[in-house]
Write an enzyme that holds these catalytic residues in place. Sequence first.
Site, short mmCIF file in Angstrom:
data_model
loop_
_atom_site.label_atom_id
_atom_site.label_comp_id
_atom_site.label_asym_id
_atom_site.label_seq_id
_atom_site.Cartn_x
_atom_site.Cartn_y
_atom_site.Cartn_z
N GLU A 1 -1.42 -8.29 -5.98
CA GLU A 1 -1.46 -10.04 -6.38
C GLU A 1 -0.39 -9.13 -7.63
OE1 GLU A 1 -4.34 -12.45 -7.73
OE2 GLU A 1 -3.59 -13.85 -9.18
N ARG B 1 -13.93 0.93 -4.68
CA ARG B 1 -13.08 1.39 -6.00
C ARG B 1 -13.08 2.57 -6.75
NH1 ARG B 1 -11.15 -3.21 -9.07
NH2 ARG B 1 -11.49 -4.38 -7.38
N LYS C 1 -7.32 -5.74 -14.47
CA LYS C 1 -6.51 -6.34 -15.14
C LYS C 1 -6.06 -7.55 -16.49
CE LYS C 1 -4.33 -6.58 -10.57
NZ LYS C 1 -3.75 -7.09 -9.35
P1 ATP Z 1 -7.97 -7.45 -10.91
O1 ATP Z 1 -8.43 -6.40 -11.28
O2 ATP Z 1 -7.72 -8.76 -11.44
O3 ATP Z 1 -10.15 -7.55 -9.89
P2 ATP Z 1 -7.14 -6.17 -7.99
O4 ATP Z 1 -7.60 -4.75 -8.85
O5 ATP Z 1 -8.13 -6.72 -6.85
O6 ATP Z 1 -7.27 -7.70 -9.02
P3 ATP Z 1 -5.01 -6.08 -6.48
O7 ATP Z 1 -3.93 -6.20 -6.42
O8 ATP Z 1 -5.32 -7.67 -5.59
O9 ATP Z 1 -5.78 -6.67 -7.92
O10 ATP Z 1 -5.16 -5.71 -5.87
C1 ATP Z 1 -4.32 -4.89 -4.97
C2 ATP Z 1 -4.81 -3.65 -3.69
O11 ATP Z 1 -5.72 -2.32 -4.83
C3 ATP Z 1 -6.42 -4.63 -3.58
O12 ATP Z 1 -6.40 -4.29 -1.94
C4 ATP Z 1 -7.63 -4.04 -3.74
O13 ATP Z 1 -8.78 -3.66 -3.26
C5 ATP Z 1 -6.61 -2.08 -3.77
N1 ATP Z 1 -7.81 -2.15 -5.98
C6 ATP Z 1 -7.92 -2.58 -6.78
N2 ATP Z 1 -8.45 -2.20 -7.14
C7 ATP Z 1 -8.73 -1.23 -6.86
C8 ATP Z 1 -9.75 -0.03 -7.51
N3 ATP Z 1 -10.21 0.33 -8.60
N4 ATP Z 1 -9.65 1.18 -6.50
C9 ATP Z 1 -9.41 1.15 -5.40
N5 ATP Z 1 -8.46 -0.20 -5.22
C10 ATP Z 1 -7.97 -0.46 -6.05
#
Ligand code: ATP
Length: 566
Positions: free
Chosen positions: A41, A269, A279
């Site tokens: 996003e 994650r 974020k």
């Molecule tokens: P927020 O931190 O605001 O909750 P988000 O980290 O989910 O948002 P996105 O932009 O939706 O942000 O993430 C893009 C992709 O990265 C998604 O497929 C998400 O699952 C993956 N992702 C995000 N954070 C992690 C993490 N800590 N470890 C592994 N994958 C991640």
Amino acid sequence: MKETTNNTAEDKKRNFIEQIIEEDIQNNKNEAKVHTRFPPEPNGYLHIGHAKSICLNFGLGKNYKGKTNLRFDDTNPEKEETEYVESIKTDIQWLGFDWNEQVLFTSDYFEQLYEMAVTIIQKGNAYVCELSAEELSTQRGTPTQPGQESPYRNRSVEENLDLFERMRNGEFENGKMMLRAKIDMTSPNMHMRDPIMYRIRHVEHHRTGNQWCIYPMYDFAHGQSDYIEGITHSVCTLEFEIHRPLYDWFLDQVADESKVRPQQIEFARLNLNYTVMSKRKLLQLVQENHVSGWDDPRMPTISGLRRRGYTPESIRNFAETVGVARRNGVSDVALLEYSIRENLNKRSARVMAVLDPVKLVIENYPEDKTETVRTENNPEEETPTYRELPFDRELYIERADFMENPPRKFFRLGIDREVRLKSAYIIKCVGVEKDSDGNITLIRCTYDQDSLSGSGTEASKRKVKGTLHWVSVKHAINAEVRLYDRLFSDESPDSNKEKDFKEFINPNSLEIRKECKLEPSLATALVGDKVQFQRLGYFCVDTDSAPNALIFNRTVPLRDSWSKKK
Ligand code: ATP
Ligand code: MG
């Protein structure tokens, strides 16, 4: 067509996602094709957790000779910006990955998604609901209590089609109406209790401008976009496991049997200790000036790590080392630091830099003489290369490398003691000069003129306990050096319920040294260049640096000193 794996995938133990994919290939599912996507996003900069997801998704695409799409999930117009889109593209390419064809956006599918929603209404499986946000939330029930059906649930298909079109045409204000899937208000899975598919938002979108005033919800848009793109394996993080029945329900509504049906697969994650990764929290650090920006070298963002001196290889290796898990855990940031040390050890030249200089004079060295000494660039090189350093009567050494009354185990310089100057001579301290406050201003020494390193003489082979780095006073260049420590002093700053995570910010996470002295070969160092300052750590040229105003960042010290500090 069964052997689509390459050697790297074959040589190592498969993770559970690779096992699923290989089974699908064996069964010729989706004609044995692999097509993944990375769906950020654009509401912030990417962090090390995203790097994990990027390495996983693009890695699967690469290793199974498939494709990986970059799709911006831009369904939330209030928080999204083009700046973030650009930074995300830069970060992915820097990590070493290429997306399939052009960059994709969920907003490109707004029309198709709208039509799919119309299809679902026509099937009698979605309705326009006029409950307020508060009514909606009470009516949803709780995990242990079933929800109640909306009074608008049984509207006719015609009425729903008419209202949905009028929603799109902008006839209603924000929050007045929404489109909901008609599933089951008594489902034990709250996500199945008639979830919202579309809401009204009269706001400008960073790409579609004012073309739309209704925007699809993530759960609806995500799976449908996967379907539109022919994604085979939709890899996401564990918190979406409970959304999977809804993901599948939406697909059931529109999926054509002859097309690829995406499968959602969840993994844990990546979490790291001593930092925060949400974020929202990273944005707070930026907006409240706790750091200098998204790319502050203390941030866990990819841009911060890059500026700090991390290499793409080190991040990819780290992602590989932490592996793909099914259960959430916390990785140690020391593992990330280990991975950059290992990489920089191989590739960076050893140079001399004095960060806390004190002057030293060699009293028996001729005043007007300068000689050049030869020094090895990197002992890790297969074929050694050398460079020359100017050596003369006045040198800088580290203040901490001298003690007037040293304990026995202090193997550096003290009065009447000998040390070797790296790649040069053995010197002996004969006295010091001090200012009126008692601070040492000059260390007086003599040298053994037969002891030059590598000269082959008996004296050159003489062993002394310590070797110090040094820089010639006359030839030194000035630089600013920024020493970073962990941004948080607590192992898990955001898991304390009573305290705000910002209370754990390490007040000493940045130390600026403005009077550093570097060997002259560094005068031409360019932004991003990486070196080892002998005995001190790995450093890189900061983006704020300029040819006559050099700035270096410490990427990592040579060893993990954190454990000793506690
Ligand atoms: P927020 O931190 O605001 O909750 P988000 O980290 O989910 O948002 P996105 O932009 O939706 O942000 O993430 C893009 C992709 O990265 C998604 O497929 C998400 O699952 C993956 N992702 C995000 N954070 C992690 C993490 N800590 N470890 C592994 N994958 C991640
Ligand atoms: Mg997300």
